[in-house]
Design a protein around this motif. Structure first.
Motif, PDB file in Angstrom:
ATOM      1  N   LYS A 210      24.942  33.250 -60.605  1.00 18.67           N
ATOM      2  CA  LYS A 210      25.795  34.153 -59.888  1.00 18.67           C
ATOM      3  C   LYS A 210      27.120  34.187 -60.410  1.00 18.67           C
ATOM      4  O   LYS A 210      27.944  34.799 -60.064  1.00 18.67           O
ATOM      5  N   ARG A 258      13.197  34.794 -60.700  1.00 20.81           N
ATOM      6  CA  ARG A 258      13.448  34.242 -59.213  1.00 20.81           C
ATOM      7  C   ARG A 258      13.882  32.732 -59.141  1.00 20.81           C
ATOM      8  O   ARG A 258      14.010  32.166 -59.937  1.00 20.81           O
ATOM      9  N   ALA A 283      11.377  39.404 -51.306  1.00 14.85           N
ATOM     10  CA  ALA A 283      11.420  38.754 -52.836  1.00 14.85           C
ATOM     11  C   ALA A 283      10.075  38.179 -52.975  1.00 14.85           C
ATOM     12  O   ALA A 283       9.598  37.241 -51.958  1.00 14.85           O
ATOM     13  N   ALA A 305       8.430  36.518 -49.228  1.00 12.00           N
ATOM     14  CA  ALA A 305       9.381  36.448 -48.099  1.00 12.00           C
ATOM     15  C   ALA A 305      10.325  37.696 -47.902  1.00 12.00           C
ATOM     16  O   ALA A 305      10.831  38.147 -48.998  1.00 12.00           O
ATOM     17  N   ALA A 306      10.439  37.873 -46.577  1.00 12.80           N
ATOM     18  CA  ALA A 306      11.466  38.936 -46.251  1.00 12.80           C
ATOM     19  C   ALA A 306      12.351  38.253 -45.457  1.00 12.80           C
ATOM     20  O   ALA A 306      11.880  37.726 -44.347  1.00 12.80           O
TER      21      ALA A 306
HETATM   22  P1  ATP Z   1      19.826  35.272 -52.082  1.00 15.63           P
HETATM   23  O1  ATP Z   1      19.651  35.835 -53.861  1.00 15.63           O
HETATM   24  O2  ATP Z   1      20.264  36.580 -51.279  1.00 15.63           O
HETATM   25  O3  ATP Z   1      20.450  33.949 -52.110  1.00 15.63           O
HETATM   26  P2  ATP Z   1      17.032  34.256 -52.336  1.00 15.63           P
HETATM   27  O4  ATP Z   1      16.528  34.615 -53.682  1.00 15.63           O
HETATM   28  O5  ATP Z   1      17.891  32.813 -51.986  1.00 15.63           O
HETATM   29  O6  ATP Z   1      18.128  35.278 -51.895  1.00 15.63           O
HETATM   30  P3  ATP Z   1      14.667  34.087 -51.325  1.00 15.63           P
HETATM   31  O7  ATP Z   1      14.452  32.338 -51.332  1.00 15.63           O
HETATM   32  O8  ATP Z   1      13.813  34.880 -52.218  1.00 15.63           O
HETATM   33  O9  ATP Z   1      16.094  34.363 -51.200  1.00 15.63           O
HETATM   34  O10 ATP Z   1      14.365  34.462 -49.679  1.00 15.63           O
HETATM   35  C1  ATP Z   1      13.602  35.644 -49.415  1.00 15.63           C
HETATM   36  C2  ATP Z   1      14.359  36.622 -48.553  1.00 15.63           C
HETATM   37  O11 ATP Z   1      14.948  35.702 -47.208  1.00 15.63           O
HETATM   38  C3  ATP Z   1      15.828  37.201 -49.089  1.00 15.63           C
HETATM   39  O12 ATP Z   1      15.325  38.191 -49.952  1.00 15.63           O
HETATM   40  C4  ATP Z   1      16.671  37.376 -47.894  1.00 15.63           C
HETATM   41  O13 ATP Z   1      16.061  38.683 -47.170  1.00 15.63           O
HETATM   42  C5  ATP Z   1      16.295  36.153 -46.951  1.00 15.63           C
HETATM   43  N1  ATP Z   1      17.201  35.325 -47.159  1.00 15.63           N
HETATM   44  C6  ATP Z   1      17.672  34.197 -48.147  1.00 15.63           C
HETATM   45  N2  ATP Z   1      18.442  33.493 -47.825  1.00 15.63           N
HETATM   46  C7  ATP Z   1      19.067  33.945 -46.648  1.00 15.63           C
HETATM   47  C8  ATP Z   1      20.251  33.437 -45.820  1.00 15.63           C
HETATM   48  N3  ATP Z   1      20.705  32.402 -46.261  1.00 15.63           N
HETATM   49  N4  ATP Z   1      20.438  34.412 -44.547  1.00 15.63           N
HETATM   50  C9  ATP Z   1      19.631  35.227 -44.216  1.00 15.63           C
HETATM   51  N5  ATP Z   1      18.598  35.679 -45.123  1.00 15.63           N
HETATM   52  C10 ATP Z   1      18.169  35.066 -46.294  1.00 15.63           C
END
Ligand code: ATP
Ligand code: MG
Length: 425
Positions: A210, A258, A283, A305-306
């Motif tokens: 990022k 991912r 995702a 997971a959502a």
């Molecule tokens: P991001 O890019 O926002 O950090 P991620 O790729 O780390 O997301 P995943 O590990 O794929 O997220 O988790 C699946 C879902 O869980 C995400 O799409 C999001 O909706 C939710 N999520 C992830 N991290 C958080 C957080 N710290 N607080 C709230 N929801 C979260």
């Protein structure tokens, strides 16, 4: 009194919030069942090893975000930062590999030490599905269709777009990795420190960075699609054909990778612009090597997971379901009668709010606030005549009902089947 605040990045699910939260889970569970997913739960913590071995030692989650501690016995323990690793661990330790294919649904809290902001918490909640044992694209199509159906049932699909990509099989990734190393090696000076480390350990991970400086270089990086071998291309075509057939709309985003190491072939995200920077609501992807990595028999898998909090933010105001009854006794005879009536009604499955305190107008306001559908007045005069007064709180209509008919008037017909049928063995 900082001590009386919830810990930074955590929040209480007060009743209003808890209601939205439960709605999300109920809808997801219902749809997951239609697709053959069985609910299961794993512990909130696991041996740290479970996550270290699977998520990848350059992933953000492992390097920065895990809540890891030694317990009193000296074991390294980690609060789950995601579900998949624990579910797969349970699949292996529970000896479930004879029952393939198998589909799991779970919901619960997840912990990540992240910088708290809107849509980003340190304890948040996820709904999670995993499907193990299907090598064909059919599983990818079904699991994505399930996601779309859940988002649609929640009324948020129209706010989301689905992005999909293929990360290819192991062979394709080796080829791609070589191209990436060559490309990024020409730009090491501009890369962030994290990405320079990733270049050594897992160059693919740089694509998920990022960091703005990194992003500028990533724009021109070689595309994974150009490294996919024949089999990987055919697989991805199969996924897209299936989605087309079901009318699930998507964009192919060749830059989508991912954050975790275990993904192969299909990766996907449902993204919204309605939540600001934290736009990914759901995702997932395929992980054909994960079960083996954890010491189980070679078993293909796919899941997603959502984030429940992010979904809950997208929901409109869920309508208050009016189902309770407000019992309003007036006078001592009424109060005694109301206590007993409330007890009987509750045993018949009716939610009852016994409002015995305060003046009548206060009690009526309360009945409205808790979403009661009916108020039942038990006044001395009425009791003397053997009746109670029922007021419909939606339209104000009022009528008298003989006390002997109250239960059958207020209680719904008994449910047709018990919630838990005795198991047949
Ligand atoms: P991001 O890019 O926002 O950090 P991620 O790729 O780390 O997301 P995943 O590990 O794929 O997220 O988790 C699946 C879902 O869980 C995400 O799409 C999001 O909706 C939710 N999520 C992830 N991290 C958080 C957080 N710290 N607080 C709230 N929801 C979260
Ligand atoms: Mg993250």
């Amino acid at each position: 009194m900082a001590k009386l605040q919830p810990v930074r990045g955590t929040h209480d699910l007060l009743p209003e919030e808890a209601r939205r939260h439960r709605h999300v889970i109920d809808v997801a569970r219902d749809w997951a069942e239609r697709y053959g997913f069985a609910e299961m739960a794993t512990p909130v913590f696991e041996f740290t090893e479970v996550f270290n071995r699977t998520l990848g030692d350059t992933s953000d989650v492992v390097t920065k975000e895990m809540y890891t501690f030694n317990d009193r016995g000296g074991e390294s323990i980690t609060l789950r930062p995601e579900f998949t690793a624990g579910v797969v661990r349970a699949f292996i330790s529970g000896g479930l590999s004879q029952n393939l294919p198998i589909r799991f649904f779970s919901a619960g809290p997840v912990f990540r030490y992240e910088r708290p902001q809107k849509g980003r918490l340190r304890q948040f909640h996820q709904i999670n599905v995993e499907c193990l044992g299907i090598v064909e694209p059919q599983a990818d199509v079904e699991i994505i269709a399930l996601a779309a159906d859940i988002l649609d049932a929640l009324g948020v699909l129209r706010d989301c777009t689905l992005e999909i990509n293929s990360l290819g099989d192991a062979e394709s990734r080796v080829a791609y990795r070589a191209k990436l190393v060559e490309y990024f090696s020409g730009h090491t000076a501009q890369l962030s420190e994290d990405s320079r480390t990733r270049l050594q350990k897992n160059p693919l991970r740089i694509l998920d960075s990022k960091d703005e400086g990194d992003r500028a270089i990533i724009v021109n990086a070689p595309l994974l699609a150009d490294s996919l071998n024949e089999a990987s291309r055919a697989f991805f075509d199969g996924v897209r054909r299936g989605l087309d057939m079901l009318g699930v709309q998507y964009n192919v985003n060749q830059r989508l990778v991912r954050g975790l190491d275990y993904y192969t072939h299909t990766a996907f995200e449902f993204i919204t612009t309605a939540l600001g920077a934290q736009g990914t609501v759901l995702a997932g992807g395929r992980y054909d090597a994960l079960v083996e990595t954890l010491g189980g028999p070679k078993t293909p898998g796919i899941g997603w997971a959502a984030g429940i909090e992010r979904l809950a933010m997208l929901l409109g105001d869920p309508a208050l379901v009016r189902k309770a009854i407000a019992l309003i006794p007036i006078g001592t005879a009424g109060e005694a009668r109301a206590l007993k009536l409330a007890h009987e009604l509750r045993r018949c499955g009716v939610a009852v709010d016994l409002a015995a305190n305060g003046n009548i107008s206060k009690r009526m306001k309360r009945a409205d606030k808790i979403g009661a559908r009916l108020a039942v007045f038990l006044g001395d005069d009425e009791l003397a005549r053997g009746v109670a007064v029922l007021r419909d709180l939606l339209n104000g209509a009022q009528r008298e009902v003989p006390l002997g008919e109250l239960i059958e008037t207020l209680a719904p017909a008994p449910a047709a089947a018990p919630a838990f049928a005795p198991s047949r063995i």
